[in-house]
Write an enzyme that holds these catalytic residues in place. Structure first.
Site, PDB file in Angstrom:
ATOM      1  N   ARG A   1       3.680  18.879  -4.458  1.00 37.48           N
ATOM      2  CA  ARG A   1       3.682  20.328  -4.196  1.00 37.48           C
ATOM      3  C   ARG A   1       4.646  20.580  -3.031  1.00 37.48           C
ATOM      4  O   ARG A   1       4.400  20.150  -1.903  1.00 37.48           O
ATOM      5  CB  ARG A   1       2.262  20.838  -3.877  1.00 37.48           C
ATOM      6  CG  ARG A   1       1.320  20.661  -5.063  1.00 37.48           C
ATOM      7  CD  ARG A   1       0.117  21.568  -5.000  1.00 37.48           C
ATOM      8  NE  ARG A   1       0.464  22.950  -5.253  1.00 37.48           N
ATOM      9  CZ  ARG A   1      -0.362  23.973  -5.000  1.00 37.48           C
ATOM     10  NH1 ARG A   1      -1.543  23.755  -4.476  1.00 37.48           N
ATOM     11  NH2 ARG A   1       0.003  25.213  -5.264  1.00 37.48           N
TER      12      ARG A   1
ATOM     13  N   ASP B   1       1.119  28.477   4.103  1.00 39.89           N
ATOM     14  CA  ASP B   1       1.530  27.167   3.576  1.00 39.89           C
ATOM     15  C   ASP B   1       2.714  26.587   4.334  1.00 39.89           C
ATOM     16  O   ASP B   1       2.898  25.377   4.366  1.00 39.89           O
ATOM     17  CB  ASP B   1       1.852  27.280   2.084  1.00 39.89           C
ATOM     18  CG  ASP B   1       0.557  27.441   1.307  1.00 39.89           C
ATOM     19  OD1 ASP B   1       0.038  28.578   1.254  1.00 39.89           O
ATOM     20  OD2 ASP B   1       0.036  26.424   0.822  1.00 39.89           O
TER      21      ASP B   1
ATOM     22  N   ASN C   1       3.060  31.990   1.908  1.00 45.71           N
ATOM     23  CA  ASN C   1       1.647  31.873   1.499  1.00 45.71           C
ATOM     24  C   ASN C   1       1.552  32.245   0.023  1.00 45.71           C
ATOM     25  O   ASN C   1       2.565  32.570  -0.628  1.00 45.71           O
ATOM     26  CB  ASN C   1       0.758  32.760   2.381  1.00 45.71           C
ATOM     27  CG  ASN C   1      -0.720  32.456   2.188  1.00 45.71           C
ATOM     28  OD1 ASN C   1      -1.139  31.290   2.302  1.00 45.71           O
ATOM     29  ND2 ASN C   1      -1.526  33.450   1.872  1.00 45.71           N
ATOM     30  N   LYS C   2       0.361  32.180  -0.505  1.00 51.01           N
ATOM     31  CA  LYS C   2       0.119  32.436  -1.937  1.00 51.01           C
ATOM     32  C   LYS C   2       0.835  33.697  -2.419  1.00 51.01           C
ATOM     33  O   LYS C   2       0.850  34.710  -1.708  1.00 51.01           O
ATOM     34  CB  LYS C   2      -1.401  32.551  -2.138  1.00 51.01           C
ATOM     35  CG  LYS C   2      -1.863  32.844  -3.536  1.00 51.01           C
ATOM     36  CD  LYS C   2      -1.282  31.902  -4.578  1.00 51.01           C
ATOM     37  CE  LYS C   2      -1.594  30.444  -4.336  1.00 51.01           C
ATOM     38  NZ  LYS C   2      -0.755  29.540  -5.177  1.00 51.01           N
TER      39      LYS C   2
HETATM   40  O1  MRU Z   1      -1.940  27.094  -4.562  1.00 49.97           O
HETATM   41  P1  MRU Z   1      -3.000  26.913  -3.527  1.00 49.97           P
HETATM   42  O2  MRU Z   1      -4.363  27.290  -3.993  1.00 49.97           O
HETATM   43  O3  MRU Z   1      -2.957  25.534  -2.902  1.00 49.97           O
HETATM   44  O4  MRU Z   1      -2.569  27.945  -2.405  1.00 49.97           O
HETATM   45  C1  MRU Z   1      -3.283  27.989  -1.220  1.00 49.97           C
HETATM   46  C2  MRU Z   1      -2.866  29.079  -0.325  1.00 49.97           C
HETATM   47  O5  MRU Z   1      -1.883  29.774  -0.529  1.00 49.97           O
HETATM   48  C3  MRU Z   1      -3.648  29.222   0.932  1.00 49.97           C
HETATM   49  O6  MRU Z   1      -3.691  30.551   1.331  1.00 49.97           O
HETATM   50  C4  MRU Z   1      -2.944  28.404   2.009  1.00 49.97           C
HETATM   51  O7  MRU Z   1      -2.763  27.089   1.592  1.00 49.97           O
HETATM   52  C5  MRU Z   1      -3.663  28.423   3.255  1.00 49.97           C
HETATM   53  S1  MRU Z   1      -5.050  27.331   3.164  1.00 49.97           S
HETATM   54  C6  MRU Z   1      -5.880  27.256   4.582  1.00 49.97           C
END
Ligand code: MRU
Length: 358
Positions: free
Chosen positions: A90, A236, A246-247
Site C-alpha cells: 500500500r 495517511d 487521507n481517505k
Molecule cells: O484504506 P484504509 O482503510 O487503510 O484508509 C484508512 C484511512 O484513510 C484512515 O483515515 C487513516 O489511515 C488514518 S488511521 C488512524
C-alpha cells in the site's frame, strides 16, 4: 471501554482481526508467512496507516525467523526482498515504509544472523508499543480542542482498529468523552469500502459514544445547517508543509468545513509525517480495483462493463487544515515551521509555533 486488539504478536504467528468482515463477523486470522501478511494488508483485513506500519514490522520479524540462509549478506538480501514486497502493498500511508525502514536499520549493527533475528522481534514490538503510546498521548492533547456538547464529524476509520492503540481521530473523541464531555459523532459511511459504516460506527457503539451514520454526500448539508462543530480525521501521509493525504473524500470535507467556518483537524502520530516531501503533490495515491466502486460488498450496482475509477486517497491542501494533532503537540499554520518544531528535542519544542495545549 472494551479494548480492541487488531493485531497481536504470538511468537511464530501474527493474530489479526479480519476487518474486511466487520461488523457482522468478528473473525480472527493467524498469519504465518509474508505472503499472508502482504495479502491481509492489500485486502484491508489489516488497515489504517499506523496499523499497517505495525503489521509490516511484525511481518518482517516473522518472516526473518524462517529464512534458513547461513551467510549474512545473502540473508540480508533475502530480508530486503521481503521488506520491499511488504512495503509496496500500500503506497500512500508512509507509516508502512517508515516501519520497514526502521526494521532494516536495526540489522545494520548486528554481526550474526541469530542476533538480527532477535533484534527484529524486539524492534517490531517497540514500534507497536511506541505507536500505542503516541496515539494515547495525541488523543489526550487533541481532546482540548473538543468542547463539551460538540458534534464531531469524522470520516473513514481512525480508531483502535486502525492504529493498534487508542486511535487518532476517534482517540481524540474518546479522550474528550473520558474527560466527562458530552460528544455526539456523525460518521460518514466512506464509500467505496464503507470503513465509516462498518468500522467507525461499530467501534463507537462498543465504546458507548453516540453516533449517527450519514452517506458521504450528506456532509455538506449538515455542515451548512450548523449541525457540526468540528471535523476530525486521521491521516495517511502529511507533507512538510502540512498538506495531508487521507481517505478519499477528506478533501471535499475539508473544503466544505472551511466554506462553513467549521474547523478541520487532522490527527496522526509523527510516523505519518513525511518530511522528505515539501508538499502533497508527490504523495503517491493508491489506485484500487474499480470493482470496489461498481460493487458494494461484492454485489454489483452498476451495469456490466461500466468504467469506474478508484483512487483510495486524496490530498487536502494545508490551507484547509486548522490544526494537526500529534503526540508532540498541536501544530498550526505556518506548518513548515510548526511541523519542523515537532521533531525537535522536547525542551526546544514548547516555545511558539506548536504546543501541547493549543
Ligand atoms: O484504506 P484504509 O482503510 O487503510 O484508509 C484508512 C484511512 O484513510 C484512515 O483515515 C487513516 O489511515 C488514518 S488511521 C488512524
Amino acid at each position: 471501554m472494551q479494548t480492541i486488539e487488531p493485531i497481536e504478536w504470538l511468537h511464530g504467528k501474527i493474530r489479526i482481526i479480519d476487518q474486511s468482515r466487520l461488523p457482522h463477523q468478528e473473525v480472527q486470522l493467524e498469519l504465518a508467512g509474508y505472503e499472508e501478511v502482504a495479502e491481509a494488508i492489500k485486502m484491508l483485513r489489516i488497515r489504517g496507516a499506523p496499523l499497517i506500519g505495525i503489521a509490516g514490522a511484525y511481518g518482517l520479524a516473522l518472516c526473518a525467523q524462517s529464512i534458513e540462509i547461513k551467510s549474512r549478506p545473502r540473508f540480508l538480501r533475502e530480508l530486503h526482498r521481503i521488506a520491499e514486497a511488504l512495503a509496496s502493498t500500500r503506497p500512500t500511508a508512509v507509516n508502512l515504509r517508515w516501519a520497514i525502514d526502521r526494521m532494516l536499520a536495526t540489522t545494520e549493527t548486528k554481526r550474526d544472523i541469530a542476533a538480527i533475528k532477535s533484534a527484529l522481534i524486539i524492534e517490531a514490538r517497540a514500534i507497536h508499543d511506541e505507536e500505542r503510546e503516541a496515539t494515547t498521548r495525541l488523543s489526550r492533547l487533541g481532546a482540548a480542542l473538543i468542547k463539551d456538547g460538540f458534534t464531531v464529524l469524522t470520516h473513514c476509520n481512525a480508531g483502535a482498529l486502525a492504529t493498534g492503540g487508542y486511535g487518532t481521530a476517534l482517540g481524540v473523541i474518546k479522550a474528550a468523552r473520558e474527560q466527562g464531555k458530552h460528544i455526539d459523532v456523525i460518521a460518514t459511511e466512506t464509500r467505496p469500502l464503507l470503513q465509516g459504516a462498518r468500522l467507525t460506527a461499530w467501534e463507537l457503539r462498543r465504546d458507548g459514544i453516540p453516533v449517527t451514520l450519514i452517506t458521504d454526500s450528506m456532509a455538506g448539508h449538515f455542515l451548512s445547517r450548523r449541525k457540526i462543530d468540528c471535523v476530525i480525521t486521521g491521516a495517511d501521509r502529511i507533507a512538510a508543509n502540512g498538506d495531508t493525504a487521507n481517505k478519499i473524500g477528506t478533501y471535499t470535507l475539508a473544503v466544505l468545513a472551511n466554506e462553513n467556518d467549521v474547523p478541520f483537524y487532522a490527527a496522526a502520530p509523527l510516523s505519518t509525517i513525511d518530511r522528505s516531501l515539501p508538499s502533497g503533490d508527490r504523495i503517491p495515491i493508491e489506485e484500487r480495483d474499480p470493482e470496489e466502486v461498481t460493487c458494494i460488498q461484492g454485489v454489483p450496482v452498476a451495469a456490466p462493463g461500466v468504467r469506474a475509477a478508484n483512487p483510495a486517497f486524496d490530498v487536502t491542501p494545508h490551507r484547509y487544515v486548522s490544526a494537526i494533532i500529534t503526540e508532540h503537540g498541536i501544530a498550526r499554520k505556518p506548518y513548515k515551521a510548526s511541523i519542523a518544531k515537532l521533531f525537535r528535542p522536547p525542551q526546544t519544542r514548547t516555545k511558539g509555533g506548536s504546543s501541547g495545549r493549543s
